[in-house]
Structure formats: C-alpha cells, structure tokens
Design an enzyme around this catalytic site. Structure first.
Site, PDB file in Angstrom:
ATOM      1  N   ASP A  12     -15.744  -1.889   7.776  1.00 33.25           N
ATOM      2  CA  ASP A  12     -16.218  -1.948   6.817  1.00 33.25           C
ATOM      3  C   ASP A  12     -17.550  -3.124   6.746  1.00 33.25           C
ATOM      4  O   ASP A  12     -16.426  -3.784   7.612  1.00 33.25           O
ATOM      5  CB  ASP A  12     -15.258  -2.249   6.107  1.00 33.25           C
ATOM      6  CG  ASP A  12     -14.120  -1.290   5.413  1.00 33.25           C
ATOM      7  OD1 ASP A  12     -15.097   0.189   5.709  1.00 33.25           O
ATOM      8  OD2 ASP A  12     -12.545  -1.902   5.089  1.00 33.25           O
ATOM      9  N   ARG A  17     -11.622   2.771  10.887  1.00 33.90           N
ATOM     10  CA  ARG A  17     -13.250   2.529  10.218  1.00 33.90           C
ATOM     11  C   ARG A  17     -13.106   1.130  10.203  1.00 33.90           C
ATOM     12  O   ARG A  17     -12.354   0.476   9.922  1.00 33.90           O
ATOM     13  CB  ARG A  17     -12.441   2.761   8.707  1.00 33.90           C
ATOM     14  CG  ARG A  17     -13.182   3.877   8.016  1.00 33.90           C
ATOM     15  CD  ARG A  17     -12.598   4.034   6.604  1.00 33.90           C
ATOM     16  NE  ARG A  17     -12.586   2.886   6.155  1.00 33.90           N
ATOM     17  CZ  ARG A  17     -12.191   2.096   4.859  1.00 33.90           C
ATOM     18  NH1 ARG A  17     -10.716   3.261   4.678  1.00 33.90           N
ATOM     19  NH2 ARG A  17     -11.812   1.278   4.989  1.00 33.90           N
ATOM     20  N   GLY A  60      -7.237   5.369   5.168  1.00 31.04           N
ATOM     21  CA  GLY A  60      -6.214   6.178   3.936  1.00 31.04           C
ATOM     22  C   GLY A  60      -7.368   7.666   4.210  1.00 31.04           C
ATOM     23  O   GLY A  60      -8.208   8.212   4.919  1.00 31.04           O
ATOM     24  N   GLU A  77     -14.193  -5.568   9.058  1.00 28.65           N
ATOM     25  CA  GLU A  77     -13.144  -5.988   9.422  1.00 28.65           C
ATOM     26  C   GLU A  77     -13.056  -4.415   9.485  1.00 28.65           C
ATOM     27  O   GLU A  77     -13.779  -3.415   9.413  1.00 28.65           O
ATOM     28  CB  GLU A  77     -11.428  -6.287   7.515  1.00 28.65           C
ATOM     29  CG  GLU A  77     -11.830  -4.697   6.645  1.00 28.65           C
ATOM     30  CD  GLU A  77     -10.340  -5.250   5.512  1.00 28.65           C
ATOM     31  OE1 GLU A  77      -9.673  -4.549   5.807  1.00 28.65           O
ATOM     32  OE2 GLU A  77     -10.893  -5.887   4.114  1.00 28.65           O
ATOM     33  N   TYR A 112      -9.551   3.636  -5.537  1.00 35.45           N
ATOM     34  CA  TYR A 112      -8.384   5.237  -4.989  1.00 35.45           C
ATOM     35  C   TYR A 112      -8.552   5.919  -6.806  1.00 35.45           C
ATOM     36  O   TYR A 112      -7.404   6.694  -6.606  1.00 35.45           O
ATOM     37  CB  TYR A 112      -7.219   4.693  -5.059  1.00 35.45           C
ATOM     38  CG  TYR A 112      -7.161   3.683  -3.592  1.00 35.45           C
ATOM     39  CD1 TYR A 112      -6.851   4.669  -2.691  1.00 35.45           C
ATOM     40  CD2 TYR A 112      -6.593   2.438  -3.549  1.00 35.45           C
ATOM     41  CE1 TYR A 112      -7.391   3.866  -1.067  1.00 35.45           C
ATOM     42  CE2 TYR A 112      -6.516   2.202  -1.819  1.00 35.45           C
ATOM     43  CZ  TYR A 112      -6.651   2.881  -1.298  1.00 35.45           C
ATOM     44  OH  TYR A 112      -7.584   2.918   0.597  1.00 35.45           O
ATOM     45  N   ASN A 151     -10.531  -0.596   9.765  1.00 37.99           N
ATOM     46  CA  ASN A 151      -8.602  -0.374   9.249  1.00 37.99           C
ATOM     47  C   ASN A 151      -8.421   0.712  10.998  1.00 37.99           C
ATOM     48  O   ASN A 151      -8.855   1.766  11.329  1.00 37.99           O
ATOM     49  CB  ASN A 151      -8.994   0.009   8.268  1.00 37.99           C
ATOM     50  CG  ASN A 151      -9.611  -0.720   6.806  1.00 37.99           C
ATOM     51  OD1 ASN A 151      -8.809  -1.130   6.239  1.00 37.99           O
ATOM     52  ND2 ASN A 151     -10.909  -0.980   7.069  1.00 37.99           N
ATOM     53  N   SER A 164      -6.264  -2.177   1.832  1.00 36.66           N
ATOM     54  CA  SER A 164      -6.796  -1.769  -0.023  1.00 36.66           C
ATOM     55  C   SER A 164      -7.567  -2.627  -1.347  1.00 36.66           C
ATOM     56  O   SER A 164      -7.076  -2.378  -2.038  1.00 36.66           O
ATOM     57  CB  SER A 164      -5.521  -1.244  -0.201  1.00 36.66           C
ATOM     58  OG  SER A 164      -5.207   0.365   0.531  1.00 36.66           O
ATOM     59  N   GLU A 179       1.093  -1.059   0.305  1.00 38.16           N
ATOM     60  CA  GLU A 179       0.207   0.237   0.544  1.00 38.16           C
ATOM     61  C   GLU A 179       0.901   1.145  -0.151  1.00 38.16           C
ATOM     62  O   GLU A 179       0.603   1.980   0.400  1.00 38.16           O
ATOM     63  CB  GLU A 179      -0.703   0.071   1.455  1.00 38.16           C
ATOM     64  CG  GLU A 179      -2.125  -1.775   1.073  1.00 38.16           C
ATOM     65  CD  GLU A 179      -2.992  -1.207   2.317  1.00 38.16           C
ATOM     66  OE1 GLU A 179      -3.980  -0.544   2.588  1.00 38.16           O
ATOM     67  OE2 GLU A 179      -2.152  -2.052   3.509  1.00 38.16           O
TER      68      GLU A 179
END
Length: 316
Positions: A263, A261, A282, A276, A222, A278, A156, A28
């Site tokens: 998901d 964060r 990002g 998951e 992205y 994070n 990512s 990443e």
C-alpha cells in the site's frame, strides 16, 4: 506482462491434499472466513483435493489427525499472518503458501517494517510510537496535523483513525490500544492511494483507490459500494514504473515470497510513500489482489492455483 508465466503449469494432482486455513481468532476473522471460503471453492472447482479448517482451539489436533500435503494460508492478522502459523507448519513439515516466518513476522509489525525501509533509504511517512498521552502531545508537536493512528500489528484498517487535534489524537490512541499494546502515529500524506500486488516475482498492474471516506477504512474495503478502483491506475507510464519498482523493493526488503500486496500514498509533489506490506492479502469479492490479477490476465481460479503452486518451491 506475460500472464502465462504467472499461471501454474502443474497438474492439480501434484498438490496432493490441501488444507485451506482460514477464520482464526484475530480481529480480521470475518474477512478471513470470506477469503478462505472463496479460495476453497475455487480450488475444489479446479479439481484440487482441498478442504477447509477454521483455525480454532482444536487446530493442533486437526493438524495431526488430517492427512495434509500442503496448506493454503488465508488467515489474516495475528496468529496466521505474523509468522506463528508459518513456524508451526514448518515444524510439522507441511509446505505452505506465501511468505516464510521472518517476512511474515516483520510485515505484520508496521513499526519495524518502517524501520527496515528507512535503513535502506526507502520513503515512508514520518512517525512516532504512542504509549501515553504525553507521547501524543509530543508527536503532535513534532509531526503536525492531520495524523493517522494505527495499531502496529493489525490489518484491514482495524483500530485506525485520522485525527486533526491533540484531543482526538489521545482518544484515537486509547481506542487503538484496545487492539494492540503498540500504537503507531504517522504523518498524513495528502494525495491518492495505490495498492500494488506481487505474484511469483512479478508486479501486477497497480490499482488507484478512491473513497468518499476520510481514508480507505474497513467499511470502504469490505462493505461500501461507492469505493472506486481504477485499473489502469491513471499514472503516466514512467511514474507507474517508478511505483512498481518501489513496491518490488519494499517487498524485497521485507523478504516476501509467493504473493504480497503493498500500500502506497502519493503526495502533491508526486513523491510515493510506502505504508505497509500485506503477506496474506484479502481474497473476498471486494479484494484487490484478484482485481489486479484479472487485469494481468488471470481469473480467480488461476490466481489461487498460482499461489498454491509456489508452495511447491523450496524456501530460501
């Protein structure tokens, strides 16, 4: 939600000299470079004495040579988000942003995160671990199709693939194995995806994600211009509160601090499923935490100052 309670109330001089850590050697790296530069520019624009370090082979020498009062970690993936950088900074006596060693290491391991959630009765898709073609065939028989294949320690969406038959599953396992010795396969959840940011103990407005891709992959995250982000997320008030509560419980189970964060998928019956957590999300122009922060009343500069302010607080 009161945005004022999220904002840093500290003078920028309280932070001292801040090293923004980005880049690194993980898969990443490119995303981290973009995130790190955005954070660095925002801190400098706010008047913080901040400088950047692209974490490479000379990092230990830089760490010893530079005067660093605290570190803002914007390293995505292994080597920065998995507890190793957190441990190094603790050994050096340098306060840092985000989660501590245990939560960072746990959240980076998708399999063990799921195991913790399952032990607490939190909903997460059925899964299996793949180490051979025979494992692939067994997983297909047990879980059915479609399935999603994931390297257990990447972010990512790197190395991920959605598959609909055994041959595709074996090929996806082989591809994911190039990124990670441990590969996870999960039951595919049909329905919308949501992402929920937490900042300084508060849950920010959830974001509903939409993409014409088969799933929210690296390109959709992205590069693509056709990814859809909905804030408000479109859920009924009671359902949105359920989603926010589940996300907070998911982070509490892992032990995150500062910011994170989550998901989440929702199936056709309305059930939410945790994917998951994070711990260093990002911070690019396509990123989700800045979007959620804006919806809560914080601009990008206020967001990075809030994350940095948390590094002043003692860890549990």
């Amino acid at each position: 939600m009161n945005a004022e309670t999220l904002k840093s109330q500290l003078p920028v001089t309280a932070f001292g000299r801040v090293a923004v850590l980005f880049g690194g050697k993980s898969a990443e790296r490119e995303v981290s470079l973009k995130s790190g530069n955005a954070v660095l520019q925002a801190l400098q624009a706010a008047g913080v004495d901040a400088f950047g370090i692209d974490v490479g082979e000379d990092f230990l020498q830089r760490l010893l040579a530079e005067k660093i009062d605290r570190a803002f970690i914007v390293l995505h993936g292994r080597g920065g988000e998995d507890g190793s950088m957190q441990g190094l900074l603790e050994c050096a006596g340098i306060p840092y942003t985000g989660s501590g060693i245990l939560a960072s290491a746990l959240a980076m391991d998708k399999l063990r995160t799921k195991q913790v959630w399952q032990s607490l009765g939190l909903p997460t898709p059925r899964h299996a671990v793949l180490a051979s073609a025979e494992d692939c065939r067994a997983a297909a028989a047990e879980l059915g199709f479609p399935l999603i294949v994931k390297p257990a320690h990447e972010g990512s969406s790197i190395g991920m693939a959605k598959v609909a038959d055994v041959d595709a599953l074996i090929a996806a396992w082989q591809d994911a194995s190039q990124y990670d010795s441990q590969v996870l396969v999960e039951q595919w959840i049909h329905g919308p995806e949501y992402t929920i940011a937490l900042l300084r103990g508060q849950v920010l407005p959830p974001i509903a994600l939409g993409t014409p891709h088969s799933f929210y992959d690296y390109d959709a995250k992205y590069l693509a211009s056709d990814t859809q982000y909905r804030i408000p997320c479109g859920l009924a008030a009671a359902k949105e509160e359920e989603l926010k509560s589940l996300s907070a419980r998911a982070c509490e189970a892992v032990g995150t601090q500062g910011w994170a964060r989550v998901d989440v998928m929702q199936d056709a019956a309305g059930q939410f499923w945790l994917l998951e957590v994070n711990t260093v999300p990002g911070m690019t122009d396509h990123s989700l935490v800045p979007m959620a922060a804006r919806a809560a009343g914080l601009d990008f500069q206020q967001l990075v100052l809030a994350i940095l302010a948390d590094s002043l607080e003692a860890r549990g």
